[in-house]
Scaffold this motif. Sequence first.
Motif: not given
Length: 278
Positions: A228-233, A244-248, A250-256
């Motif tokens: 979250t901190k990285r993406m806010l930056e 939106v694509e970058a968050e997709a 990032a969230q897929a990574v977090c789902m692992q």
Amino acid sequence: MTVAANAVTLPLGGYRPKHFLLSVVDRVATITLNRPERKNPLTFDSYAELVDLFRAAAKDDSVKAFVVTGAGGNFSSGGDVHEIIGPLVERDMPGLLAFTRMTGELVKAMRACPQPIVAAIDGVCAGAGAIMAMASDLRLGTARTKIAFLFNRVGLAGCDMGACAMLPRIVGQGRAAELLYLGRTLPGEEALAWGFLNRLVEPDAVLAAAQDLAREIAGGPTFAHAMTKRMLEMEWAMSVEAAVEAEAVAQAVCMQTKDFARAYQAFAAKRQPVFGGD
């Protein structure tokens, strides 16, 4: 960048800095600027040591969040007039540029540090002290907090240590321009109304409140918080479509992560998840 002679090589919990106080309790590291007789100014050495500490934090899994504060009822008066401002008058252009780049490294290190940073701000928070507060992720203050970006008062531009990039994101372009052109004091209640402060707390409770907030963050999914901190930056420089694509991704990574599975298992069992940070 000037590197402190005692650059961090130990885990943060075992490190003892020379130019500020550091304690680690319940996975929260508290940094206390500790020159209360001078309202906690920064020096060449404290800048360098703070940079080293925040850079080292990226490799320390035992610390999940930071609190930054000042001793003696003030946050920080900024760069020490005698130990920094005086010597700068004697430097040539390469020497001045080396200094301004070194101070900017502190902001870069705070923003690159994966752990969220909570600033506990009481009293004077001026110049580079205001920049440290700005570079934190969350800010708690008091009614007697006095925030001031004072650079124009000493004949300098407001574009110091990333202020022209970050301050408008926090308070808006017009309000940032007012603070940077005038160098006026922003009192606690106005800072709350402007969104610079997240909340106001009584002076004798602001540090404890910041540490409680940091512990709450530390109890969450560490990897996801860092994301979250990285993406806010990153997303300030992106179009909405790219974000939106970058968050997709990032969230897929977090789902692992195991924390994602833990959260589902806890939900299914009707209990609170206990996150492990992996």
